[in-house]
Write a protein that holds these residues in place. Structure first.
Motif, PDB file in Angstrom:
ATOM      1  N   THR A  51       0.881  -1.174   0.000  1.00  0.00           N
ATOM      2  CA  THR A  51       0.000   0.000   0.000  1.00  0.00           C
ATOM      3  C   THR A  51       0.912   1.216   0.000  1.00  0.00           C
ATOM      4  OG1 THR A  51      -1.548  -1.280   1.357  1.00  0.00           O
ATOM      5  CG2 THR A  51      -1.982   1.089   1.140  1.00  0.00           C
ATOM      6  N   PRO A  52       1.327   1.692  -1.183  1.00  0.00           N
ATOM      7  CA  PRO A  52       2.454   2.614  -1.255  1.00  0.00           C
ATOM      8  C   PRO A  52       2.161   4.051  -0.850  1.00  0.00           C
ATOM      9  CG  PRO A  52       1.613   2.177  -3.446  1.00  0.00           C
ATOM     10  CD  PRO A  52       0.859   1.277  -2.517  1.00  0.00           C
ATOM     11  N   PHE A  53       0.866   4.453  -0.840  1.00  0.00           N
ATOM     12  CA  PHE A  53       0.541   5.848  -0.529  1.00  0.00           C
ATOM     13  C   PHE A  53      -0.197   5.918   0.796  1.00  0.00           C
ATOM     14  CE2 PHE A  53       0.391   5.527  -5.235  1.00  0.00           C
ATOM     15  CZ  PHE A  53       1.492   6.316  -5.521  1.00  0.00           C
ATOM     16  N   ALA A  54       0.357   6.633   1.742  1.00  0.00           N
ATOM     17  CA  ALA A  54      -0.252   6.725   3.063  1.00  0.00           C
ATOM     18  C   ALA A  54      -1.631   7.366   3.012  1.00  0.00           C
ATOM     19  CB  ALA A  54       0.660   7.514   4.005  1.00  0.00           C
ATOM     20  N   ASP A  55      -1.850   8.262   2.046  1.00  0.00           N
ATOM     21  CA  ASP A  55      -3.137   8.946   1.954  1.00  0.00           C
ATOM     22  C   ASP A  55      -4.084   8.268   0.960  1.00  0.00           C
ATOM     23  OD1 ASP A  55      -1.721   9.594  -0.313  1.00  0.00           O
ATOM     24  OD2 ASP A  55      -2.307  11.722  -0.319  1.00  0.00           O
ATOM     25  N   GLN A  56      -3.692   7.099   0.448  1.00  0.00           N
ATOM     26  CA  GLN A  56      -4.556   6.339  -0.462  1.00  0.00           C
ATOM     27  C   GLN A  56      -4.602   4.882  -0.008  1.00  0.00           C
ATOM     28  OE1 GLN A  56      -3.622   6.964  -4.678  1.00  0.00           O
ATOM     29  NE2 GLN A  56      -2.621   8.895  -4.158  1.00  0.00           N
ATOM     30  N   PRO A  57      -5.253   4.603   1.134  1.00  0.00           N
ATOM     31  CA  PRO A  57      -5.225   3.242   1.700  1.00  0.00           C
ATOM     32  C   PRO A  57      -5.895   2.197   0.829  1.00  0.00           C
ATOM     33  CG  PRO A  57      -6.812   4.637   2.854  1.00  0.00           C
ATOM     34  CD  PRO A  57      -6.018   5.543   1.966  1.00  0.00           C
ATOM     35  N   ASN A  58      -6.709   2.621  -0.132  1.00  0.00           N
ATOM     36  CA  ASN A  58      -7.366   1.647  -0.996  1.00  0.00           C
ATOM     37  C   ASN A  58      -6.556   1.315  -2.249  1.00  0.00           C
ATOM     38  OD1 ASN A  58      -9.658   1.424   0.676  1.00  0.00           O
ATOM     39  ND2 ASN A  58     -10.520   3.306  -0.201  1.00  0.00           N
ATOM     40  N   THR A  59      -5.437   1.995  -2.442  1.00  0.00           N
ATOM     41  CA  THR A  59      -4.557   1.667  -3.565  1.00  0.00           C
ATOM     42  C   THR A  59      -3.574   0.603  -3.107  1.00  0.00           C
ATOM     43  OG1 THR A  59      -4.752   3.894  -4.496  1.00  0.00           O
ATOM     44  CG2 THR A  59      -2.888   2.558  -5.224  1.00  0.00           C
ATOM     45  N   LYS A  60      -3.803  -0.629  -3.532  1.00  0.00           N
ATOM     46  CA  LYS A  60      -3.003  -1.763  -3.087  1.00  0.00           C
ATOM     47  C   LYS A  60      -2.518  -2.569  -4.286  1.00  0.00           C
ATOM     48  CE  LYS A  60      -5.555  -2.327   1.278  1.00  0.00           C
ATOM     49  NZ  LYS A  60      -4.446  -1.926   2.159  1.00  0.00           N
ATOM     50  N   TYR A  61      -1.339  -3.152  -4.123  1.00  0.00           N
ATOM     51  CA  TYR A  61      -0.778  -4.040  -5.138  1.00  0.00           C
ATOM     52  C   TYR A  61      -0.343  -5.326  -4.446  1.00  0.00           C
ATOM     53  CZ  TYR A  61      -0.760   0.285  -7.791  1.00  0.00           C
ATOM     54  OH  TYR A  61      -1.143   1.455  -8.401  1.00  0.00           O
ATOM     55  N   PHE A  62      -0.419  -6.432  -5.192  1.00  0.00           N
ATOM     56  CA  PHE A  62      -0.228  -7.743  -4.585  1.00  0.00           C
ATOM     57  C   PHE A  62       0.885  -8.491  -5.321  1.00  0.00           C
ATOM     58  CE2 PHE A  62      -4.626  -6.321  -4.435  1.00  0.00           C
ATOM     59  CZ  PHE A  62      -4.820  -6.232  -3.048  1.00  0.00           C
ATOM     60  N   GLY A  63       1.921  -8.871  -4.553  1.00  0.00           N
ATOM     61  CA  GLY A  63       3.089  -9.496  -5.143  1.00  0.00           C
ATOM     62  C   GLY A  63       3.194 -10.974  -4.846  1.00  0.00           C
ATOM     63  N   THR A  64       3.476 -11.767  -5.873  1.00  0.00           N
ATOM     64  CA  THR A  64       3.756 -13.191  -5.715  1.00  0.00           C
ATOM     65  C   THR A  64       4.938 -13.553  -6.605  1.00  0.00           C
ATOM     66  OG1 THR A  64       2.112 -13.725  -7.402  1.00  0.00           O
ATOM     67  CG2 THR A  64       1.393 -13.855  -5.112  1.00  0.00           C
ATOM     68  N   VAL A  65       5.697 -14.548  -6.159  1.00  0.00           N
ATOM     69  CA  VAL A  65       6.900 -14.972  -6.864  1.00  0.00           C
ATOM     70  C   VAL A  65       6.601 -16.156  -7.768  1.00  0.00           C
ATOM     71  CG1 VAL A  65       9.167 -16.058  -6.558  1.00  0.00           C
ATOM     72  CG2 VAL A  65       8.504 -14.094  -5.135  1.00  0.00           C
ATOM     73  N   ASP A  87       6.341  -9.070   8.002  1.00  0.00           N
ATOM     74  CA  ASP A  87       5.105  -8.334   7.758  1.00  0.00           C
ATOM     75  C   ASP A  87       4.762  -8.416   6.273  1.00  0.00           C
ATOM     76  OD1 ASP A  87       2.949  -6.631   7.657  1.00  0.00           O
ATOM     77  OD2 ASP A  87       3.906  -5.010   8.786  1.00  0.00           O
ATOM     78  N   ALA A  88       3.687  -9.108   5.952  1.00  0.00           N
ATOM     79  CA  ALA A  88       3.266  -9.272   4.556  1.00  0.00           C
ATOM     80  C   ALA A  88       2.483  -8.073   4.053  1.00  0.00           C
ATOM     81  CB  ALA A  88       2.434 -10.535   4.403  1.00  0.00           C
ATOM     82  N   ASN A  89       2.350  -7.045   4.902  1.00  0.00           N
ATOM     83  CA  ASN A  89       1.706  -5.797   4.505  1.00  0.00           C
ATOM     84  C   ASN A  89       2.730  -4.687   4.613  1.00  0.00           C
ATOM     85  OD1 ASN A  89      -1.339  -6.508   4.258  1.00  0.00           O
ATOM     86  ND2 ASN A  89      -0.702  -7.448   6.195  1.00  0.00           N
ATOM     87  N   GLN A  90       3.091  -4.139   3.475  1.00  0.00           N
ATOM     88  CA  GLN A  90       4.157  -3.142   3.414  1.00  0.00           C
ATOM     89  C   GLN A  90       3.634  -1.811   2.884  1.00  0.00           C
ATOM     90  OE1 GLN A  90       7.504  -3.435   4.339  1.00  0.00           O
ATOM     91  NE2 GLN A  90       6.963  -5.405   5.263  1.00  0.00           N
ATOM     92  N   PRO A  91       4.192  -0.667   3.302  1.00  0.00           N
ATOM     93  CA  PRO A  91       5.369  -0.589   4.166  1.00  0.00           C
ATOM     94  C   PRO A  91       5.047  -0.841   5.638  1.00  0.00           C
ATOM     95  CG  PRO A  91       4.598   1.609   3.659  1.00  0.00           C
ATOM     96  CD  PRO A  91       3.753   0.675   2.838  1.00  0.00           C
TER      97      PRO A  91
END
Length: 400
Positions: free
Chosen positions: A262-276, A336-340
């Motif tokens: 969740t890269p933007f502190a003021d945009q909590p609904n903007t999320k990206y999901f990473g898998t290898v 922590d699987a939720n970053q940052p």
């Protein structure tokens, strides 16, 4: 030495980052913004305890024209003359700094640049066909290698002042920065704890894994600096596999689970999901579409926040990369699987981590530092910013 155009400089991107990643870099001014002056007084205070002559340099890009050059003590801009190959000597841009226990005032123009300061010797700057060649002390043949010096990075523009205390390239002569605004409020950052200078070097030297090899001394054994670990890898003084074990464990974890960014502190609904998958970490958005991918990073990419962790100034890959870079350097990606992760108690807890950054933060009076390029993720950077600056401060601190 290397041409400035090839250097990664925080100062050249602070203003742009402030617009794109405002929650990380800016602070709301308590009053309406006044017109930012074309030049701003900077008080330089010498509390170093050293008797050496201090030299100051204000070098950067004049934002009104895009020209590269330097400013004299009065804030007058001077463009660099044309360079050559091989590089030729640059004009002497030095300003005599204050003696120990004294202060001096210089005027800084609306630049994106650096305030260098050196002890005892003037710095060597040259001009190549690509522009100014700045010190690169990871190169043992650099003419500035045996000079004790440091720098602060700043941007002064119509939106205000950003001024940092940086250790992105090296930890060297201690100093702090500050800004005073039109309301009379002063911010400062960059001061070490009492004993913090010696404490950092003692701790780094004792750290297993070759971290003490980052320390550079002069011929008499006097400490000059510690290189940042990315430069240490470049110079061959730190293992290129310093972070490999941690990366391997991250790769294993997210092969069977999901990393949420969740890269933007003021945009909590903007999320990206990473898998290898194999050698790639793919990030998807909320619709499941792949938005960007990262190859398995090496240690140099992690410490430099570049190459395999490149961070363009966009709204997707750059913000994800910034977050990953902070998570790798602080070693929070496994816990922590939720970053940052913005809880500083979680930082640097793994045995494999950026020990250089950890030890710098431990010795800072306010806990803040620019120990790697994206240490601003979560507001842990040593930066002052104000939209209404009336005075800047640079304080040369004691070597203890």
């Amino acid at each position: 030495m290397r041409a400035s155009a090839k250097r990664r400089s925080l100062a050249t991107v602070l203003a742009a980052l402030a617009l794109s990643f405002g929650p990380f870099l800016t602070q709301a001014a308590p009053q309406a913004q006044a017109a930012v002056p074309s030049t701003l007084p900077m008080t330089v205070t010498n509390n170093s305890g050293r008797s050496d002559q201090v030299y100051i340099y204000d070098i950067g890009t004049l934002l009104s024209t895009g020209q590269q050059g330097w400013a004299d003590a009065g804030g007058t801009f001077h463009a660099w003359p044309a360079g050559a190959n091989p590089p030729t000597a640059a004009p002497d841009a030095s300003i005599a700094g204050p003696a120990n226990g004294q202060t001096a005032t210089i005027n800084i123009p609306q630049f994106s640049g650096r305030i260098y300061f050196s002890y005892g010797q003037k710095l060597v700057f040259k001009l190549a066909t690509g522009g100014l060649v700045q010190p690169a002390v990871q190169n043992p043949t650099d003419p500035n290698h045996n000079i004790l010096f440091n720098w602060s990075e700043y941007t002064l523009n119509s939106s205000g002042l950003w001024l940092n205390s940086t250790q992105v390239d090296m930890f060297s002569a201690p100093y702090a920065v500050g800004v005073k605004n039109t309301a009379g409020t002063t911010q400062s950052t960059g001061h070490l704890k009492s004993g913090g200078y010696n404490g950092f070097f003692t701790s780094l030297k004792a750290q297993p894994g070759g971290w003490g090899n980052l320390i550079q001394t002069n011929s008499s054994g006097t400490i000059l600096r510690a290189l940042a670990p990315g430069h240490g890898i470049e110079a061959g003084t730190l293992s290129a596999s310093a972070m490999s074990d941690y990366v391997n464990r991250v790769w294993t974890k997210y092969s069977t689970s999901k990393l949420t960014v969740t890269p933007f502190a003021d945009q909590p609904n903007t999320k990206y999901f990473g898998t290898v998958s194999g050698n790639t970490m793919n990030f998807t958005d909320s619709t499941g579409a792949v938005v960007t991918s990262f190859q398995k990073p090496d240690s140099a990419s992690i410490f430099g926040c570049d190459n395999l962790l490149d961070a363009p100034n966009d709204q997707v890959r750059g913000p994800i990369s910034r977050t990953l870079c902070a998570g790798y350097n602080r070693s929070t990606l496994l816990t922590d699987a939720n970053q940052p992760d913005t809880n500083s108690a979680d930082f640097y807890q793994d045995t494999v981590t950026n020990q250089y950054a950890r030890k710098i933060h431990e010795q800072m009076a306010d806990g803040k530092a620019y120990a790697f390029a994206f240490d601003d993720v979560g507001n842990f950077e040593s930066l002052v910013n104000d939209a209404n600056p009336t005075r800047a401060y640079l304080t040369l601190d004691p070597f203890n």
